[in-house]
Design an enzyme around this catalytic site. Structure first.
Site, PDB file in Angstrom:
ATOM      1  CE  LYS A 192      -1.899   3.272   2.986  1.00  0.00           C
ATOM      2  NZ  LYS A 192      -1.304   4.000   4.136  1.00  0.00           N
ATOM      3  CG  HIS A 204       6.577 -16.173   0.575  1.00  0.00           C
ATOM      4  ND1 HIS A 204       7.092 -17.273  -0.060  1.00  0.00           N
ATOM      5  CD2 HIS A 204       7.556 -15.744   1.397  1.00  0.00           C
ATOM      6  CE1 HIS A 204       8.322 -17.505   0.360  1.00  0.00           C
ATOM      7  NE2 HIS A 204       8.623 -16.596   1.255  1.00  0.00           N
ATOM      8  CG  ASN A 255       1.424   1.429   7.852  1.00  0.00           C
ATOM      9  OD1 ASN A 255       1.090   0.389   8.400  1.00  0.00           O
ATOM     10  ND2 ASN A 255       0.681   2.016   6.936  1.00  0.00           N
ATOM     11  CB  SER A 286      11.070 -15.204   8.027  1.00  0.00           C
ATOM     12  OG  SER A 286      11.401 -15.660   6.735  1.00  0.00           O
ATOM     13  CB  ALA A 308      14.455 -14.959  10.974  1.00  0.00           C
TER      14      ALA A 308
END
Length: 208
Positions: A130, A142, A165, A184, A202
């Site tokens: 976005k 993904h 955000n 990740s 990660a």
């Protein structure tokens, strides 16, 4: 005009006839439509050479496809521009955005308004982007959310990464340089800046 439209059934029949006329016109100009009876263009569509649109694709508003663009089944494209040799995989939604050349989106991706995806980039399955810029050759393969962000070139965003955000009152920017690897399940709590050539392991939470 002879038929007339006096109820919802007649309206649906008239729209079906109009869609088929649209499809025939676009195919006569060179667009490949896999099944004209399952094609819906609710606006204007500009396209280059050798573009292919599969079944149940909906175009809304003003859309432009470059050359050799492939649109897989069940996609919704709204007011967007898709570059040469791009591939939009099944069940993806793109709205008010720009997709660069040789890039891939989806399957099951959502590209929200004011997003710009660079060239040779990848937005993978179950990714939401976005109001962000994704640099050339960068990948969000993904299960990630990228919002209000600027991402440089050759960046890898691993599975489960979230740009946090929104703090409940206001929204903030995340800035990521080039050649960055983010592991990740990382949370980037905006506002935050990740410089060039950084590796984040990660499961990290970055808030400063």
């Amino acid at each position: 005009e002879v038929m007339g439209i006096n109820n919802k059934n007649q309206l649906a029949e008239a729209e079906r006839i109009y869609r088929q006329k649209q499809a025939k016109d676009l195919m006569s100009k060179g667009l490949t439509i896999k099944d004209p009876s399952r094609f819906d263009c609710r606006g204007n569509l500009i396209f280059g050479k050798d573009c292919s649109v599969d079944i149940n694709v909906v175009f809304e508003g003003e859309n432009e496809l470059g050359n050799n663009v492939l649109i897989a089944p069940n996609c919704i494209i709204k007011n967007s521009k898709i570059g040469d040799h791009a591939e939009i995989n099944a069940n993806s939604i793109i709205e008010n955005s720009i997709i660069g050349s040789h890039s891939t989106v989806g399957p099951f991706a959502r590209i929200r308004p004011e997003t710009k995806v660079g060239n040779h980039a990848k937005i993978g399955n179950f990714v939401e982007v976005k109001k962000s810029t994704i640099g050339d050759k960068s990948k969000v393969p993904h299960l990630s959310y990228v919002g209000d962000s600027s991402i440089g070139q050759n960046v890898n965003i691993s599975a489960g990464v979230i740009t946090c955000n929104y703090d409940g009152k206001a929204k903030y920017q995340t800035k990521i340089g080039k050649n960055v690897f983010i592991g990740s399940d990382t949370q980037l709590i905006a506002p935050v800046v990740i410089e060039d050539d950084v590796m984040i392991a990660a499961g990290s939470t970055i808030n400063k």
